[in-house]
Design a protein around this motif. Structure first.
Motif, PDB file in Angstrom:
ATOM      1  N   VAL A  62      58.365  -2.663  13.126  1.00  0.00           N
ATOM      2  CA  VAL A  62      59.486  -3.610  13.154  1.00  0.00           C
ATOM      3  C   VAL A  62      60.514  -3.287  14.232  1.00  0.00           C
ATOM      4  CG1 VAL A  62      59.200  -4.152  10.715  1.00  0.00           C
ATOM      5  CG2 VAL A  62      60.787  -2.335  11.378  1.00  0.00           C
ATOM      6  N   ARG A  63      60.355  -2.155  14.925  1.00  0.00           N
ATOM      7  CA  ARG A  63      61.243  -1.789  16.036  1.00  0.00           C
ATOM      8  C   ARG A  63      60.388  -1.150  17.131  1.00  0.00           C
ATOM      9  NH1 ARG A  63      64.591   2.661  17.826  1.00  0.00           N
ATOM     10  NH2 ARG A  63      66.623   1.958  18.595  1.00  0.00           N
ATOM     11  N   PRO A  64      59.637  -1.955  17.868  1.00  0.00           N
ATOM     12  CA  PRO A  64      58.709  -1.388  18.840  1.00  0.00           C
ATOM     13  C   PRO A  64      59.370  -0.810  20.080  1.00  0.00           C
ATOM     14  CG  PRO A  64      58.562  -3.787  18.829  1.00  0.00           C
ATOM     15  CD  PRO A  64      59.444  -3.406  17.687  1.00  0.00           C
TER      16      PRO A  64
ATOM     17  N   TYR B  32      72.483  -4.591  15.412  1.00  0.00           N
ATOM     18  CA  TYR B  32      72.606  -3.591  16.468  1.00  0.00           C
ATOM     19  C   TYR B  32      71.793  -3.913  17.719  1.00  0.00           C
ATOM     20  CZ  TYR B  32      74.746  -0.657  12.888  1.00  0.00           C
ATOM     21  OH  TYR B  32      75.573  -0.166  11.918  1.00  0.00           O
ATOM     22  N   GLU B  33      70.643  -4.516  17.570  1.00  0.00           N
ATOM     23  CA  GLU B  33      69.716  -4.663  18.686  1.00  0.00           C
ATOM     24  C   GLU B  33      69.157  -6.076  18.747  1.00  0.00           C
ATOM     25  OE1 GLU B  33      67.931  -0.240  19.359  1.00  0.00           O
ATOM     26  OE2 GLU B  33      67.316  -1.216  17.498  1.00  0.00           O
ATOM     27  N   PRO B  34      68.617  -6.467  19.916  1.00  0.00           N
ATOM     28  CA  PRO B  34      68.159  -7.845  20.090  1.00  0.00           C
ATOM     29  C   PRO B  34      66.831  -8.117  19.387  1.00  0.00           C
ATOM     30  CG  PRO B  34      67.667  -6.564  22.049  1.00  0.00           C
ATOM     31  CD  PRO B  34      68.488  -5.670  21.161  1.00  0.00           C
ATOM     32  N   TRP B  35      66.577  -9.398  19.157  1.00  0.00           N
ATOM     33  CA  TRP B  35      65.256  -9.815  18.696  1.00  0.00           C
ATOM     34  C   TRP B  35      64.194  -9.342  19.699  1.00  0.00           C
ATOM     35  CZ3 TRP B  35      63.857 -11.583  14.101  1.00  0.00           C
ATOM     36  CH2 TRP B  35      64.783 -12.259  13.304  1.00  0.00           C
ATOM     37  N   SER B  36      63.039  -8.964  19.189  1.00  0.00           N
ATOM     38  CA  SER B  36      61.965  -8.469  20.034  1.00  0.00           C
ATOM     39  C   SER B  36      61.357  -9.570  20.896  1.00  0.00           C
ATOM     40  CB  SER B  36      60.867  -7.846  19.172  1.00  0.00           C
ATOM     41  OG  SER B  36      59.778  -7.429  19.970  1.00  0.00           O
ATOM     42  N   GLN B  37      61.074  -9.218  22.135  1.00  0.00           N
ATOM     43  CA  GLN B  37      60.419 -10.160  23.043  1.00  0.00           C
ATOM     44  C   GLN B  37      58.984 -10.461  22.616  1.00  0.00           C
ATOM     45  OE1 GLN B  37      60.015  -8.440  26.934  1.00  0.00           O
ATOM     46  NE2 GLN B  37      59.099  -6.554  26.170  1.00  0.00           N
ATOM     47  N   TYR B  38      58.400  -9.592  21.792  1.00  0.00           N
ATOM     48  CA  TYR B  38      57.017  -9.805  21.388  1.00  0.00           C
ATOM     49  C   TYR B  38      56.869 -10.976  20.416  1.00  0.00           C
ATOM     50  CZ  TYR B  38      56.703  -5.292  23.602  1.00  0.00           C
ATOM     51  OH  TYR B  38      56.794  -4.269  24.530  1.00  0.00           O
ATOM     52  N   LEU B  39      57.992 -11.501  19.942  1.00  0.00           N
ATOM     53  CA  LEU B  39      57.957 -12.689  19.095  1.00  0.00           C
ATOM     54  C   LEU B  39      57.983 -13.965  19.928  1.00  0.00           C
ATOM     55  CD1 LEU B  39      60.472 -11.522  16.338  1.00  0.00           C
ATOM     56  CD2 LEU B  39      57.979 -11.681  16.121  1.00  0.00           C
ATOM     57  N   THR B  40      58.971 -14.086  20.789  1.00  0.00           N
ATOM     58  CA  THR B  40      59.176 -15.346  21.517  1.00  0.00           C
ATOM     59  C   THR B  40      58.832 -15.275  22.992  1.00  0.00           C
ATOM     60  OG1 THR B  40      61.465 -14.789  22.075  1.00  0.00           O
ATOM     61  CG2 THR B  40      61.085 -15.883  19.952  1.00  0.00           C
ATOM     62  N   GLY B  41      58.631 -14.080  23.509  1.00  0.00           N
ATOM     63  CA  GLY B  41      58.446 -13.903  24.937  1.00  0.00           C
ATOM     64  C   GLY B  41      59.737 -13.659  25.680  1.00  0.00           C
ATOM     65  N   VAL B  42      60.866 -13.810  25.000  1.00  0.00           N
ATOM     66  CA  VAL B  42      62.184 -13.612  25.604  1.00  0.00           C
ATOM     67  C   VAL B  42      62.993 -12.694  24.698  1.00  0.00           C
ATOM     68  CG1 VAL B  42      64.313 -14.688  26.411  1.00  0.00           C
ATOM     69  CG2 VAL B  42      62.130 -15.892  26.679  1.00  0.00           C
ATOM     70  N   GLN B  43      63.376 -11.538  25.211  1.00  0.00           N
ATOM     71  CA  GLN B  43      64.152 -10.617  24.396  1.00  0.00           C
ATOM     72  C   GLN B  43      65.474 -11.255  24.001  1.00  0.00           C
ATOM     73  OE1 GLN B  43      65.896  -6.829  26.039  1.00  0.00           O
ATOM     74  NE2 GLN B  43      64.349  -5.923  24.696  1.00  0.00           N
ATOM     75  N   GLY B  44      65.815 -11.128  22.722  1.00  0.00           N
ATOM     76  CA  GLY B  44      67.069 -11.662  22.220  1.00  0.00           C
ATOM     77  C   GLY B  44      66.986 -13.077  21.677  1.00  0.00           C
ATOM     78  N   ARG B  45      65.875 -13.767  21.883  1.00  0.00           N
ATOM     79  CA  ARG B  45      65.746 -15.146  21.390  1.00  0.00           C
ATOM     80  C   ARG B  45      65.353 -15.150  19.919  1.00  0.00           C
ATOM     81  NH1 ARG B  45      62.160 -19.138  24.864  1.00  0.00           N
ATOM     82  NH2 ARG B  45      64.065 -18.985  26.171  1.00  0.00           N
ATOM     83  N   ASP B  46      66.095 -15.884  19.116  1.00  0.00           N
ATOM     84  CA  ASP B  46      65.835 -15.997  17.679  1.00  0.00           C
ATOM     85  C   ASP B  46      64.504 -16.712  17.467  1.00  0.00           C
ATOM     86  OD1 ASP B  46      65.827 -16.610  14.939  1.00  0.00           O
ATOM     87  OD2 ASP B  46      67.992 -16.901  14.874  1.00  0.00           O
ATOM     88  N   PRO B  47      63.576 -16.104  16.718  1.00  0.00           N
ATOM     89  CA  PRO B  47      62.280 -16.752  16.501  1.00  0.00           C
ATOM     90  C   PRO B  47      62.324 -17.865  15.463  1.00  0.00           C
ATOM     91  CG  PRO B  47      62.350 -14.705  15.296  1.00  0.00           C
ATOM     92  CD  PRO B  47      63.639 -14.768  16.081  1.00  0.00           C
ATOM     93  N   GLY B  48      63.442 -17.993  14.760  1.00  0.00           N
ATOM     94  CA  GLY B  48      63.562 -19.053  13.773  1.00  0.00           C
ATOM     95  C   GLY B  48      63.073 -18.692  12.390  1.00  0.00           C
TER      96      GLY B  48
END
Length: 408
Positions: free
Chosen positions: A85-87, A97-113
């Motif tokens: 959960v924290r790669p 504390y930290e941004p959404w993972s880029q491995y979800l959306t392709g863009v670090q910090g983007r909310d996957p919904g």
């Protein structure tokens, strides 16, 4: 999210397992402890290794793929999923504390919904599975360009926290403020979710790269004066990270366990008479991770060394490392699980032993001779599902004939 009592959770788990269709046939030559021990698989998200299959999939597709992995765990009669959960200093939950993972959306910090960690816990528990939240404590990025991180990333706001080494960015554990930050970033998930355990992998100080130096001179000058050498100071830094995380977990969620899955060799016997009969990289010397100490001092609830070698390997023989780790765990309060290299099975690039579908089954048979071994964890979910060599099916047939209960 409402948390079940221990008794209620166990009843739900047993009821769920009873309706999954798992056979109750007797074990074929297996260890009866397998029914109550750890039967786990790692579910890796870094670089989309196991899940999601690609970045940028819809929330519905991601959720369906995640649930399919959980269903596979049940089908293989496992009882635990160790979910990354924290790669890379990011998050698969809405972190404070930290941004959404880029491995979800392709863009670090983007909310996957949606909330992958929350969903994983709910769906795992509904299937009678434990969910261990797997954190990589110190890796920041799989590249060395801070400008590629989202602007709000803590590593960009504190560039002095970061060291470029081996083609990656790493947090510097020699800085007390770094250790405090990463602990709180991980505890954010522990506070918010009823995780069954917190899990660290094998990355502490990075694996050594020939001709490269991990530049922590300034930190050593500032904080290393009380130590005989830099190596001792570095080991103390990792000891502090482990001890402080253990204390934080017990304070925030006392029922959650803390486990670590280190590289499988502590020290070779030619370096230390207490070491194993091996000729391999040493976590104590090369990663400054004193894994034996953590067990002997009962700082962690379980250890799961990655014994990713076949029986008879010249440099690191599984048949020699297994009893060595059993002796380390004997008489301690630390549970011993064994990390198994399912990913090697059937791989034509691997040694001949890995072409035999029975190799991993023999590992579990050997473990049956050592009561300290309380289970096994398989790397990783993609291979648990695909099982190209039939090695996982062989393990299930030989050792997991009984229904799995929750590990204890």
């Amino acid at each position: 999210m409402r948390r079940l009592s221990r008794r209620a959770f166990a009843l739900v788990a047993l009821s769920t397992l009873a309706t999954t269709g798992a056979s109750a046939a007797p074990v074929r030559g297996g260890d009866p402890r397998a029914a109550t021990g750890m039967r786990g698989m790692w579910l890796a998200t870094v670089q989309n290794r196991d899940w999601p299959s690609a970045p940028g999939l819809s929330a519905e597709r991601q959720r369906a793929e995640l649930i399919a992995h959980l269903d596979t765990a049940v089908r293989r009669r496992l009882n635990t999923v160790i979910f990354q959960v924290r790669p890379t200093a990011d998050a698969l939950w809405p972190s404070s504390y930290e941004p959404w993972s880029q491995y979800l959306t392709g863009v670090q910090g983007r909310d996957p919904g949606w909330d992958p960690l929350g969903t994983a816990i709910t769906e795992a528990h509904a299937r009678g599975l434990q969910l261990h939240a797997w954190f990589n404590p110190l890796r920041v990025a799989a590249h060395t360009d801070p400008s590629r991180l989202v602007a709000s990333h803590p590593a960009r706001r504190h560039p002095d926290w970061v060291v470029a080494y081996g083609g990656q960015l790493h947090y510097n554990p020699g800085l007390p403020e770094v250790r405090a930050f990463v602990r709180e970033a991980m505890l954010d998930a522990v506070r918010k979710y009823p995780v069954d355990a917190v899990h660290f992998d094998d990355y502490f100080y990075p694996y050594p790269k020939p001709g490269q130096t991990f530049d922590d001179d300034a930190a050593y000058d500032a904080h290393g004066g009380a130590f005989p050498d830099r190596a001792a100071w570095r080991r103390d830094n990792i000891d502090r990270l482990v001890r402080d995380m253990a204390a934080g977990i017990k304070k925030v969620r006392p029922a959650a366990r803390f486990g670590i899955s280190p590289f499988g060799v502590w020290r070779n016997a030619d370096s230390d008479p207490r070491g194993s009969d091996t000729q391999a990289l040493q976590s104590y010397d090369d990663q400054h991770a004193d894994t034996r100490k953590w067990v002997r001092e009962n700082w962690i609830d379980y250890i799961c060394p990655q014994l990713y070698w076949h029986i008879g390997n010249r440099a690191a023989d599984y048949a020699k490392l297994l009893p060595w780790w059993a002796a380390v765990a004997r008489g301690t309060g630390t549970e011993l699980y064994v990390g198994e290299a399912l990913y090697r099975a059937g791989d034509p690039a691997q040694a001949a032993a890995w072409q035999d579908p029975a190799e991993l089954s023999r590992h579990l048979t050997l473990a049956g001779d050592h009561p300290e071994v309380r289970g096994h964890v398989f790397f990783a979910a993609r291979e648990v599902a695909a099982d190209p060599a039939g090695a996982m099916a062989r393990v299930v047939a030989d050792h997991y004939g009984q229904r799995a209960t929750l590990p204890r």
